[in-house]
Motif scaffolding. Sequence first.
Motif, mmCIF file in Angstrom:
data_model
loop_
_atom_site.group_PDB
_atom_site.id
_atom_site.type_symbol
_atom_site.label_atom_id
_atom_site.label_comp_id
_atom_site.label_asym_id
_atom_site.label_seq_id
_atom_site.Cartn_x
_atom_site.Cartn_y
_atom_site.Cartn_z
ATOM 1 N N ASP A 185 10.124 81.740 28.501
ATOM 2 C CA ASP A 185 8.831 81.883 27.791
ATOM 3 C C ASP A 185 8.846 83.237 26.802
ATOM 4 O OD1 ASP A 185 7.520 80.035 29.254
ATOM 5 O OD2 ASP A 185 7.335 81.239 30.940
ATOM 6 N N LYS A 188 7.193 82.096 23.525
ATOM 7 C CA LYS A 188 5.774 81.990 23.779
ATOM 8 C C LYS A 188 5.222 83.420 23.849
ATOM 9 C CE LYS A 188 5.852 77.609 26.053
ATOM 10 N NZ LYS A 188 5.494 77.007 27.225
ATOM 11 N N MET A 189 5.670 84.183 24.605
ATOM 12 C CA MET A 189 5.259 85.815 24.492
ATOM 13 C C MET A 189 5.272 86.520 23.191
ATOM 14 S SD MET A 189 6.530 87.135 28.384
ATOM 15 C CE MET A 189 8.075 86.511 28.209
ATOM 16 N N ASP A 191 5.290 84.607 20.364
ATOM 17 C CA ASP A 191 3.883 84.388 19.632
ATOM 18 C C ASP A 191 2.579 84.870 19.831
ATOM 19 O OD1 ASP A 191 5.905 82.850 18.039
ATOM 20 O OD2 ASP A 191 5.658 80.965 19.078
ATOM 21 N N TRP A 192 2.494 85.042 21.124
ATOM 22 C CA TRP A 192 1.228 85.617 21.724
ATOM 23 C C TRP A 192 0.908 87.188 20.982
ATOM 24 C CZ3 TRP A 192 -0.101 89.300 25.379
ATOM 25 C CH2 TRP A 192 -1.462 89.545 25.741
ATOM 26 N N ASN A 195 0.442 86.716 17.261
ATOM 27 C CA ASN A 195 -0.858 86.155 16.951
ATOM 28 C C ASN A 195 -1.979 85.858 17.697
ATOM 29 O OD1 ASN A 195 0.639 85.051 14.572
ATOM 30 N ND2 ASN A 195 1.542 83.586 16.091
ATOM 31 N N GLY A 196 -1.806 86.679 19.233
ATOM 32 C CA GLY A 196 -3.075 86.925 19.821
ATOM 33 C C GLY A 196 -4.194 87.721 19.570
ATOM 34 N N SER A 199 -3.141 91.042 19.467
ATOM 35 C CA SER A 199 -1.857 91.477 18.638
ATOM 36 C C SER A 199 -1.770 92.718 17.841
ATOM 37 C CB SER A 199 -1.320 90.482 17.685
ATOM 38 O OG SER A 199 -2.564 90.214 16.830
#
Length: 351
Positions: A185, A188-189, A191-192, A195-196, A199
């Motif tokens: 992951d 994914k982490m 990207d989070w 873009n979270g 961020s």
Amino acid sequence: MFGGMNDNDRKTLILAGLCAGVTGIVYFFFKYLLYLVAPFLVGLILSVLINKPVSFMNRKFKIHPIIGTIFVIAAVAAVFSFWLSYVGTRFIFELKKFMTNYPIYYEKAIDSVCDICGTMDNTLGMAEGWTFALVERNVTKTLSQAADNMLPSLMENSAGVISAVVMWGGGIVIAITSVFFMIKDVDKMADWVKNGSYSKWFRILFGRLSHFGAAYLKTQFVIMAITAVICTFAMYLIGNGYPIMIGILIGLLDALPLFGTGTVLIPWTIIYLFTGKFYKAAIVFTAYAVCYVVREVLEPKMMGGHMGIPPVVMLITMYIGLLLFGILGFILGPAAYIIIAEVTAYLRKVI
């Protein structure tokens, strides 16, 4: 409360209060919470470091990420073990040789001290043997006090040492285990984080900090390795029987803040000068000078000027970190400064 203040004074006071609050939060986290999440932070860092080769094997050869992680960790461990076995074997050989010849070196050291003390007696016009008697009396007293205090100290701290070893060992196992859960992951982490919804705060808190940490560790490792090689070569030139052992120890010492190669090499040079061994003194001092130049040239270049931290501020943060957090404060002090400085800069913009 702020009725008699103008806008600038009011903003300055509010900013000072917020900075004090941020400082308190950072201190509380580093002091009481960091050790709880440290194994998982280490696991995350390791996952990021090995993510590219694992992703490459998965993309190119369809190797499952878990299998790829095992392969990368095993390969790194094999290379490190091979290097460590050679250097470690040589180190242990030289250490055993030193312990075997210790009585000889002790006698030589006493003779050298006698020669130096005799020179000082003649220079200062003292009675022959006065300086040596003074040195002997103080050394004997110091060793006696150390022996008296050593055993009670060892008994008192033995339980704490065993507990620390168990905690560190368990933390390493948890960190390596967490890599296998995180490796799938990592993207994914990432990207989070980028873009979270949080961020922006991740970039403020950890953006510059991560660059600083990576640059600091890489810089210290490279300089330590170069220093060890230089000192090992110098030991060969002067005919020292323990070149690798001494080179490694000086390299490790140089990596410690507030110390450096001069802690060993400068007194060593002075001793050679007092005993008339000018060739060896020149070699040892040259090694010190080369190591000093290497650090002065490489450290600013690799660290990028300590990521914008002035040297005096770096020293202050290391010292305060040492007082607050112990030996890890050499790293946590500058890290805390960076976080506080980044948050303060952001708050100054929004207030």
